[in-house]
Motif scaffolding. Structure first.
Motif, mmCIF file in Angstrom:
data_model
loop_
_atom_site.group_PDB
_atom_site.id
_atom_site.type_symbol
_atom_site.label_atom_id
_atom_site.label_comp_id
_atom_site.label_asym_id
_atom_site.label_seq_id
_atom_site.Cartn_x
_atom_site.Cartn_y
_atom_site.Cartn_z
ATOM 1 N N HIS A 1 0.813 -1.217 0.000
ATOM 2 C CA HIS A 1 0.000 0.000 0.000
ATOM 3 C C HIS A 1 0.850 1.273 0.000
ATOM 4 N N PHE A 2 2.178 1.129 -0.081
ATOM 5 C CA PHE A 2 3.030 2.320 -0.031
ATOM 6 C C PHE A 2 2.664 3.289 -1.150
ATOM 7 N N GLY A 3 2.541 4.566 -0.790
ATOM 8 C CA GLY A 3 2.155 5.611 -1.730
ATOM 9 C C GLY A 3 0.701 5.978 -1.656
ATOM 10 N N GLY A 4 -0.070 5.215 -0.885
ATOM 11 C CA GLY A 4 -1.507 5.418 -0.847
ATOM 12 C C GLY A 4 -1.980 6.536 0.052
ATOM 13 N N SER B 1 3.090 2.807 6.322
ATOM 14 C CA SER B 1 3.712 1.572 5.821
ATOM 15 C C SER B 1 4.363 0.777 6.941
ATOM 16 N N HIS B 2 5.066 1.455 7.835
ATOM 17 C CA HIS B 2 5.650 0.753 8.985
ATOM 18 C C HIS B 2 4.584 -0.043 9.727
ATOM 19 N N ALA B 3 3.492 0.649 10.075
ATOM 20 C CA ALA B 3 2.454 0.033 10.895
ATOM 21 C C ALA B 3 1.764 -1.108 10.160
ATOM 22 N N GLN B 4 1.507 -0.912 8.871
ATOM 23 C CA GLN B 4 0.800 -1.922 8.094
ATOM 24 C C GLN B 4 1.634 -3.183 7.923
#
Length: 409
Positions: A165-168, A259-262
């Motif tokens: 999902h990075f960039g979302g 992103s870290h958390a996901q």
């Protein structure tokens, strides 16, 4: 770390509306309908030069969020951090010949004073980066052990490619991200990184700089983004209602943090809404510590400006708008405050039930504070032009302005 004292929020008749708010990630307005407890995380200051009007505008926006939720008879679980160790703080301390811990403590104390004066509701948890380190280290180790992070000359970097999902959050293309990364604390040109955008999770100890025991990571200190992730996950968990801050935090800070958390949790999204306040300019340029074009809340207070007038100046602009601080903006707020106080000081007046609902409706509509001010202005004009006989009206308007706008009349 302790926050600041809370001002009392008056109870109003009836019940407020659910908040519709602009979400940066979807680029649209969404309706938030939390359960009995609404959860919000707002990124705090790096305490080396606090509190300027840009800070105040951001925290005012999320104070309004709290007040809207409280008016719906919900509880609010609000968490805010303090980045009390970071490169800009250390650089300022070195430049001015101060101990970095003393500088951080002094500026954080001043921030608390300003927030108290402006009647900003405090967070339930006010957490410094330093005190969060014991919770940060295990998260970095987990990311490394899962293959989502890697070492480079002792530093540990997060691999952005590990998050689908990075960039979302920011919805930026790679080139825009790279440019902003270079401007906002990243190091996209460092040789050896797997991806130029990969952010640092753990910085190995540097000579002359503070460091802490990082277990298997070695001595060092945490990166910027993982700090907020550790605090948010610890106190709010995943899927909390709002991640908030200034618009300059959408990338890289909120993008990287999400992103870290996901990756850590395997859940998506980190927050239901990513909400960002606009920037405040002075003399045609965004207020920034690097440029030094700052107007400080504490300086205005020392000059005798009523904090309620400062707050009205902030409220006269929509929270998502970029705007410019001028003497005229402040003068208009001072004059408005005088008109409002004169109107509610009368023993009776024009019925005010409609004003309560108009202010509620405006704030529930993406925190439209200028529309809320206009609703009160209309009542004040009628109050001054007409003889009313409603003894409860002035008090109801005063309580509404206090409860929903945070301005004490």
């Amino acid at each position: 770390m302790h926050a600041w004292p809370a001002s009392e929020v008056p109870a109003l008749p009836g019940k407020g509306r659910d908040l519709q708010i602009h979400d940066t990630a979807t680029q649209g307005t969404i309706t938030l309908a939390p359960g009995p407890v609404a959860r919000i995380y707002v990124c705090g200051i790096t305490p080396y030069d606090a509190t300027h009007i840009g800070h105040a505008a951001t925290y005012n926006a999320f104070d309004l969020v709290q007040r809207v939720w409280l008016d719906t008879k919900r509880q609010v679980h609000y968490v805010q951090n303090v980045t009390d160790v970071d490169d800009p703080l250390l650089e300022r301390a070195l430049r001015d010949g101060h101990d970095w811990t003393e500088l951080a403590e002094r500026e954080t104390a001043l921030f608390r004073e300003d927030m108290t004066a402006l009647r900003m509701l405090p967070p339930q948890h006010y957490i410094g980066a330093v005190e969060a380190i014991p919770g940060i280290v295990p998260l970095v180790e987990r990311l490394r052990d899962a293959g989502a992070a890697y070492e480079l000359d002792g530093d540990v970097y997060f691999s952005v490619e590990s998050d689908a999902h990075f960039g979302g959050v920011s919805n930026l293309d790679a080139e825009a991200m790279r440019l902003l990364s270079a401007e906002r604390g990243g190091d996209p040109d460092r040789p050896g990184k797997k991806n130029p955008l990969d952010p640092m999770l753990w910085m190995a100890a540097r000579p002359g700089e503070p460091s802490w025991d990082g277990g298997s990571l070695g001595r060092g200190r945490p990166g910027w983004h993982i700090e907020c992730v550790a605090i948010a996950l610890d106190h709010l968990g995943m899927g909390f209602d709002i991640q908030g801050g200034g618009s300059d935090l959408a990338f890289p800070h909120h993008e990287m943090g999400a992103s870290h958390a996901q990756v850590l949790t395997g859940e998506f999204p980190m927050a239901k809404a990513y909400v960002h306040a606009g920037m405040v300019a002075l003399h045609g340029e965004k207020m920034s510590k690097s440029k030094g074009n700052l107007v400080f809340v504490s300086a205005l207070r020392r000059a005798g400006v009523d904090p309620a007038a400062i707050r009205l100046a902030l409220l006269s602009h929509h929270y998502r708008a970029d705007w410019e601080w001028t003497d005229d903006v402040l003068a208009e707020a001072v004059a408005r405050l005088e008109r409002w106080r004169a109107a509610v000081s009368r023993p009776d007046g024009i019925a005010a039930d409609a004003v309560v609902e108009e202010v509620r409706e405006a704030l529930a509509n993406d925190l439209d504070a200028p529309a809320a001010l206009a609703a009160v202005d209309r009542w004040v004009e009628l109050q001054n032009a007409t003889d009313g006989d409603d003894e409860s009206a002035p008090g109801l308007v005063s309580r509404t302005v206090d409860a929903l706008l945070g301005v004490a009349l």
